[in-house]
Design an enzyme around this catalytic site. Sequence first.
Site, PDB file in Angstrom:
ATOM      1  N   ASP A 176      46.789  52.420  37.941  1.00 13.75           N
ATOM      2  CA  ASP A 176      47.209  51.210  38.070  1.00 13.75           C
ATOM      3  C   ASP A 176      45.908  50.280  38.405  1.00 13.75           C
ATOM      4  OD1 ASP A 176      46.704  50.521  41.529  1.00 13.75           O
ATOM      5  OD2 ASP A 176      46.679  52.691  40.876  1.00 13.75           O
ATOM      6  N   GLN A 177      44.582  50.641  38.594  1.00 13.64           N
ATOM      7  CA  GLN A 177      43.376  50.067  38.828  1.00 13.64           C
ATOM      8  C   GLN A 177      43.081  49.494  37.529  1.00 13.64           C
ATOM      9  OE1 GLN A 177      40.348  51.350  41.632  1.00 13.64           O
ATOM     10  NE2 GLN A 177      41.853  53.104  41.882  1.00 13.64           N
TER      11      GLN A 177
ATOM     12  N   GLN B 208      38.914  45.698  44.886  1.00 15.07           N
ATOM     13  CA  GLN B 208      39.869  45.510  43.794  1.00 15.07           C
ATOM     14  C   GLN B 208      40.445  44.086  43.534  1.00 15.07           C
ATOM     15  OE1 GLN B 208      43.286  48.038  44.086  1.00 15.07           O
ATOM     16  NE2 GLN B 208      42.322  49.790  44.136  1.00 15.07           N
TER      17      GLN B 208
ATOM     18  N   PRO C 216      41.851  54.454  47.843  1.00 13.19           N
ATOM     19  CA  PRO C 216      40.673  55.133  47.065  1.00 13.19           C
ATOM     20  C   PRO C 216      39.514  55.311  48.040  1.00 13.19           C
ATOM     21  CG  PRO C 216      41.366  53.270  45.676  1.00 13.19           C
ATOM     22  CD  PRO C 216      41.968  53.107  47.199  1.00 13.19           C
TER      23      PRO C 216
ATOM     24  N   HIS D 111      53.062  52.112  41.292  1.00 13.35           N
ATOM     25  CA  HIS D 111      51.896  51.136  41.534  1.00 13.35           C
ATOM     26  C   HIS D 111      51.488  50.531  40.116  1.00 13.35           C
ATOM     27  CE1 HIS D 111      50.474  52.142  45.582  1.00 13.35           C
ATOM     28  NE2 HIS D 111      50.064  51.103  45.600  1.00 13.35           N
TER      29      HIS D 111
END
Length: 367
Positions: free
Chosen positions: A297-298, A104, A131, A320
């Site tokens: 949020d990613q 990430q 994750p 998040h």
Amino acid sequence: MDGDRVEIDGGIMEGGGQILRVSTALSCLLGLPLRVRRIRAGRSQPGLRPQHLSGLEMIRDLCDGKLNGGEIGSTEITFTPGKIKGGTHIADTKTAGSVCLLMQVAMPCVLFAASPSELHLKGGTNAEMAPQIDYTVMVFKPIVEKFNFTFNCDIKRRGYYPQGGGEVVVQMSPVKELSPINLTERGTVTKIYGRAFVAGALPIKLAKDMSAAAVRCIRREIRDLYINIQPVREPDDQAVGTGSGIIVVAETSTGCLLAGSSLGKRGKNADKVGIEAAEMLLQNLKHGGTVDDSLQDQLIIFMALAKGVSKVKSGPITLHTQTAIHFAEQLTKAKFTVTKSEEEDPGNDTYIIECQGMGMINSNLKC
């Protein structure tokens, strides 16, 4: 120089490692010197843990930057980025720290490098509070590639809590710019599939039990779809230590992917692991959004960097996501708005996350 540093309070909102990941990635991309104080102030063990430090060191190496305060337990760092370069980079948490969280922080940076990159990420592949690598490959990858880039993710070895030892190799080429995304139509669920895994000393029966329990739970709500959750035993030469878990993915007619997942641990019944994953999936399907709570949020950093307006329909906005938006707006010229989605059945708790991206251009690429 210090007068020009962007000051980040690492203890507000979500108060964890995510603030560090978003702010250092954007610092690296935008060439902004950074100071982060009160790192992970919201956690029981504040300060840098091994996975955060290895992520920071990888970003430093990616751009020939300078990092001060980079030691375990440190609650303040300063970071001065240089120019992002491609090539091979290694990050090793030396623990079960998540390789997915390392990915990430690095991925947005290497997209804007001068040449292709290969990231060797070592640690936990299926870890708590992050994750699972299966989620990254099955859900995150196909959706994030809608921003108009591709990457290859090769799982060399799986590693579990507590010893880690997993390794993932990510290969990607740089892009000139990112395209915006529009994920506002959920469509209908067309497929449900997944994998239940065991590794090390655990018998395959556990994987079968997790799978069966998940199928039974989903069947109560969704009767007319074939559900294919494969029980698998990870080959001994491709897994370090003992672990188990499950991921279940729903695919929709418009290409949305939403998931539920869970990890086994000592003393936790296999049925409970399967049911947890199934319930998480059903919860993610209930709100009517196009992305699940883990993906929300990613996507924020990519929306902020893209050129043009991105729109994503989601369920309730997670802390998040709120945190990622806050720091993306603080560091870039991107502008986010979150509005309650009106056209839905009033019972649905859906929102539209809209972002006017900053339109980051990769100045290293001439074409």
